[in-house]
Design a protein around this motif. Sequence first.
Motif, PDB file in Angstrom:
ATOM      1  N   GLU A 168      -0.261   7.536   7.026  1.00 60.43           N
ATOM      2  CA  GLU A 168      -1.647   7.409   7.003  1.00 60.43           C
ATOM      3  C   GLU A 168      -2.605   8.204   6.066  1.00 60.43           C
ATOM      4  OE1 GLU A 168      -5.030   7.262  10.684  1.00 60.43           O
ATOM      5  OE2 GLU A 168      -3.443   8.974  10.961  1.00 60.43           O
ATOM      6  N   PRO A 169      -2.231   9.366   5.594  1.00 57.74           N
ATOM      7  CA  PRO A 169      -2.672   9.790   4.807  1.00 57.74           C
ATOM      8  C   PRO A 169      -2.702   9.321   3.176  1.00 57.74           C
ATOM      9  CG  PRO A 169      -1.186  11.308   5.549  1.00 57.74           C
ATOM     10  CD  PRO A 169      -1.088  10.171   6.183  1.00 57.74           C
ATOM     11  N   ILE A 170      -1.487   8.627   2.965  1.00 56.54           N
ATOM     12  CA  ILE A 170      -1.215   8.044   1.694  1.00 56.54           C
ATOM     13  C   ILE A 170      -2.210   6.817   1.768  1.00 56.54           C
ATOM     14  CG2 ILE A 170       0.463   6.728   0.480  1.00 56.54           C
ATOM     15  CD1 ILE A 170       2.622   8.755   1.736  1.00 56.54           C
ATOM     16  N   VAL A 171      -2.059   5.943   2.816  1.00 54.41           N
ATOM     17  CA  VAL A 171      -2.835   4.820   2.987  1.00 54.41           C
ATOM     18  C   VAL A 171      -4.376   5.315   2.760  1.00 54.41           C
ATOM     19  CG1 VAL A 171      -3.850   2.983   4.572  1.00 54.41           C
ATOM     20  CG2 VAL A 171      -1.576   3.709   4.494  1.00 54.41           C
ATOM     21  N   GLU A 172      -4.920   6.357   3.166  1.00 55.24           N
ATOM     22  CA  GLU A 172      -6.333   6.606   3.100  1.00 55.24           C
ATOM     23  C   GLU A 172      -6.426   7.018   1.861  1.00 55.24           C
ATOM     24  OE1 GLU A 172      -6.875   9.556   6.585  1.00 55.24           O
ATOM     25  OE2 GLU A 172      -7.094   7.964   7.867  1.00 55.24           O
ATOM     26  N   THR A 174      -2.661  -6.207  -4.673  1.00 60.25           N
ATOM     27  CA  THR A 174      -2.752  -5.075  -5.171  1.00 60.25           C
ATOM     28  C   THR A 174      -2.735  -4.140  -4.299  1.00 60.25           C
ATOM     29  OG1 THR A 174      -3.753  -6.125  -7.177  1.00 60.25           O
ATOM     30  CG2 THR A 174      -3.652  -3.586  -6.986  1.00 60.25           C
ATOM     31  N   ASP A 175      -3.478  -4.193  -3.314  1.00 59.79           N
ATOM     32  CA  ASP A 175      -3.673  -3.000  -2.178  1.00 59.79           C
ATOM     33  C   ASP A 175      -2.119  -2.638  -1.452  1.00 59.79           C
ATOM     34  OD1 ASP A 175      -6.340  -2.441  -2.343  1.00 59.79           O
ATOM     35  OD2 ASP A 175      -6.834  -4.154  -1.161  1.00 59.79           O
ATOM     36  N   CYS A 176      -1.692  -3.831  -1.330  1.00 55.41           N
ATOM     37  CA  CYS A 176      -0.288  -3.960  -0.622  1.00 55.41           C
ATOM     38  C   CYS A 176       0.837  -3.200  -1.560  1.00 55.41           C
ATOM     39  CB  CYS A 176       0.035  -5.509  -0.100  1.00 55.41           C
ATOM     40  SG  CYS A 176      -0.907  -5.947   1.056  1.00 55.41           S
ATOM     41  N   GLU A 177       0.668  -3.673  -2.830  1.00 58.77           N
ATOM     42  CA  GLU A 177       1.644  -3.251  -3.766  1.00 58.77           C
ATOM     43  C   GLU A 177       1.568  -1.579  -3.899  1.00 58.77           C
ATOM     44  OE1 GLU A 177       1.019  -5.523  -7.261  1.00 58.77           O
ATOM     45  OE2 GLU A 177       2.152  -7.338  -6.673  1.00 58.77           O
ATOM     46  N   ASN A 178       0.380  -1.299  -4.038  1.00 55.63           N
ATOM     47  CA  ASN A 178      -0.010   0.099  -4.267  1.00 55.63           C
ATOM     48  C   ASN A 178       0.604   0.787  -3.231  1.00 55.63           C
ATOM     49  OD1 ASN A 178      -1.209  -0.199  -6.872  1.00 55.63           O
ATOM     50  ND2 ASN A 178      -3.385  -0.144  -5.822  1.00 55.63           N
ATOM     51  N   VAL A 179       0.406   0.587  -2.007  1.00 55.00           N
ATOM     52  CA  VAL A 179       0.726   1.258  -0.833  1.00 55.00           C
ATOM     53  C   VAL A 179       2.218   1.338  -0.614  1.00 55.00           C
ATOM     54  CG1 VAL A 179       0.496   1.304   1.915  1.00 55.00           C
ATOM     55  CG2 VAL A 179      -1.464   1.214   0.335  1.00 55.00           C
ATOM     56  N   SER A 180       2.784   0.334  -0.692  1.00 59.48           N
ATOM     57  CA  SER A 180       4.081  -0.354  -0.754  1.00 59.48           C
ATOM     58  C   SER A 180       4.952   1.015  -1.711  1.00 59.48           C
ATOM     59  CB  SER A 180       4.792  -1.455  -0.985  1.00 59.48           C
ATOM     60  OG  SER A 180       5.884  -1.596  -0.954  1.00 59.48           O
ATOM     61  N   ALA A 183       3.685   3.567  -2.939  1.00 61.24           N
ATOM     62  CA  ALA A 183       3.268   4.933  -2.608  1.00 61.24           C
ATOM     63  C   ALA A 183       3.935   5.647  -1.574  1.00 61.24           C
ATOM     64  CB  ALA A 183       1.579   5.097  -2.490  1.00 61.24           C
ATOM     65  N   ILE A 184       4.461   4.461  -0.600  1.00 59.77           N
ATOM     66  CA  ILE A 184       5.004   5.119   0.784  1.00 59.77           C
ATOM     67  C   ILE A 184       6.528   4.989   0.597  1.00 59.77           C
ATOM     68  CG2 ILE A 184       3.163   4.510   2.199  1.00 59.77           C
ATOM     69  CD1 ILE A 184       4.572   2.231   3.222  1.00 59.77           C
ATOM     70  N   ASP A 185       7.084   4.428  -0.212  1.00 60.23           N
ATOM     71  CA  ASP A 185       8.573   4.069  -0.463  1.00 60.23           C
ATOM     72  C   ASP A 185       9.053   5.369  -0.673  1.00 60.23           C
ATOM     73  OD1 ASP A 185      10.606   2.260  -0.522  1.00 60.23           O
ATOM     74  OD2 ASP A 185      11.003   2.534  -2.555  1.00 60.23           O
ATOM     75  N   LYS A 186       9.017   6.290  -1.378  1.00 60.51           N
ATOM     76  CA  LYS A 186       9.826   7.509  -1.884  1.00 60.51           C
ATOM     77  C   LYS A 186       9.588   8.585  -0.490  1.00 60.51           C
ATOM     78  CE  LYS A 186      10.800  11.177  -5.180  1.00 60.51           C
ATOM     79  NZ  LYS A 186      10.290  11.736  -6.197  1.00 60.51           N
ATOM     80  N   GLU A 246       7.722  -3.814   4.885  1.00 55.55           N
ATOM     81  CA  GLU A 246       6.462  -4.927   4.564  1.00 55.55           C
ATOM     82  C   GLU A 246       5.058  -4.160   4.582  1.00 55.55           C
ATOM     83  OE1 GLU A 246       7.356  -8.225   7.106  1.00 55.55           O
ATOM     84  OE2 GLU A 246       8.762  -8.982   6.111  1.00 55.55           O
ATOM     85  N   VAL A 247       4.416  -4.322   3.703  1.00 59.63           N
ATOM     86  CA  VAL A 247       2.971  -3.714   3.547  1.00 59.63           C
ATOM     87  C   VAL A 247       2.083  -5.128   3.558  1.00 59.63           C
ATOM     88  CG1 VAL A 247       1.305  -2.338   2.788  1.00 59.63           C
ATOM     89  CG2 VAL A 247       3.872  -1.578   2.805  1.00 59.63           C
ATOM     90  N   SER A 248       1.087  -5.282   4.593  1.00 55.74           N
ATOM     91  CA  SER A 248       0.210  -6.491   4.576  1.00 55.74           C
ATOM     92  C   SER A 248      -0.972  -6.188   5.170  1.00 55.74           C
ATOM     93  CB  SER A 248       1.131  -7.695   5.148  1.00 55.74           C
ATOM     94  OG  SER A 248       1.160  -7.477   6.431  1.00 55.74           O
ATOM     95  N   SER A 249      -2.073  -7.206   5.143  1.00 51.00           N
ATOM     96  CA  SER A 249      -3.128  -7.029   5.646  1.00 51.00           C
ATOM     97  C   SER A 249      -2.830  -7.718   7.036  1.00 51.00           C
ATOM     98  CB  SER A 249      -4.201  -8.111   5.155  1.00 51.00           C
ATOM     99  OG  SER A 249      -5.275  -8.595   6.173  1.00 51.00           O
TER     100      SER A 249
END
Length: 161
Positions: A18-22, A56-62, A64-67, A82-85
């Motif tokens: 959640e903090p990463i997404v925000e 791009t939003d999905c790629e950035n979050v994916s 950022a949260i992977d590690k 999977e990161v999606s809308s």
Amino acid sequence: MASNKKKGTAQAVWELVEPIVESFSLKLWDVRFVKEGAQWFLRVFIDKEEGKVDITDCENVSRAIDKPLDELDPITDNYILEVSSPGVERELVLDAHFEQFIGADIMVRMIRPIENIGKDFKGVLKAYENGLVTITDHSGENEITINKKDAAYIKLDDFDI
């Protein structure tokens, strides 16, 4: 037991991501850890206040949260991330989702048919309280209250009025 595992995993992932997404000025919509066939999927749904979530939003979050997911290691099984809308016909799951969309058009699929209504119906989300969902038809004349747990899904209906 598997149900508690799924809920515990999804909650642990929620708290981590959640903090990463925000940090991307996005909102975490939902986290689901589900098994389909032999494969486990970790699905992270993100939303954006000012418009539609893009690739791009999905790629950035994916990325950022992977590690952090690997470091926390809340999931012992192999899984696909999977990161999606949540999509146009987004499923309303959390209490906050129902509260946010009071007055919106929705479509409902019940687990078991309701007499004189059936399994599938549409209406307007009139109220939500303690797991009870009140729906009116578009005329506002007919009203039904169902328990959220008795529905296979409740989704926004952005295509028809």
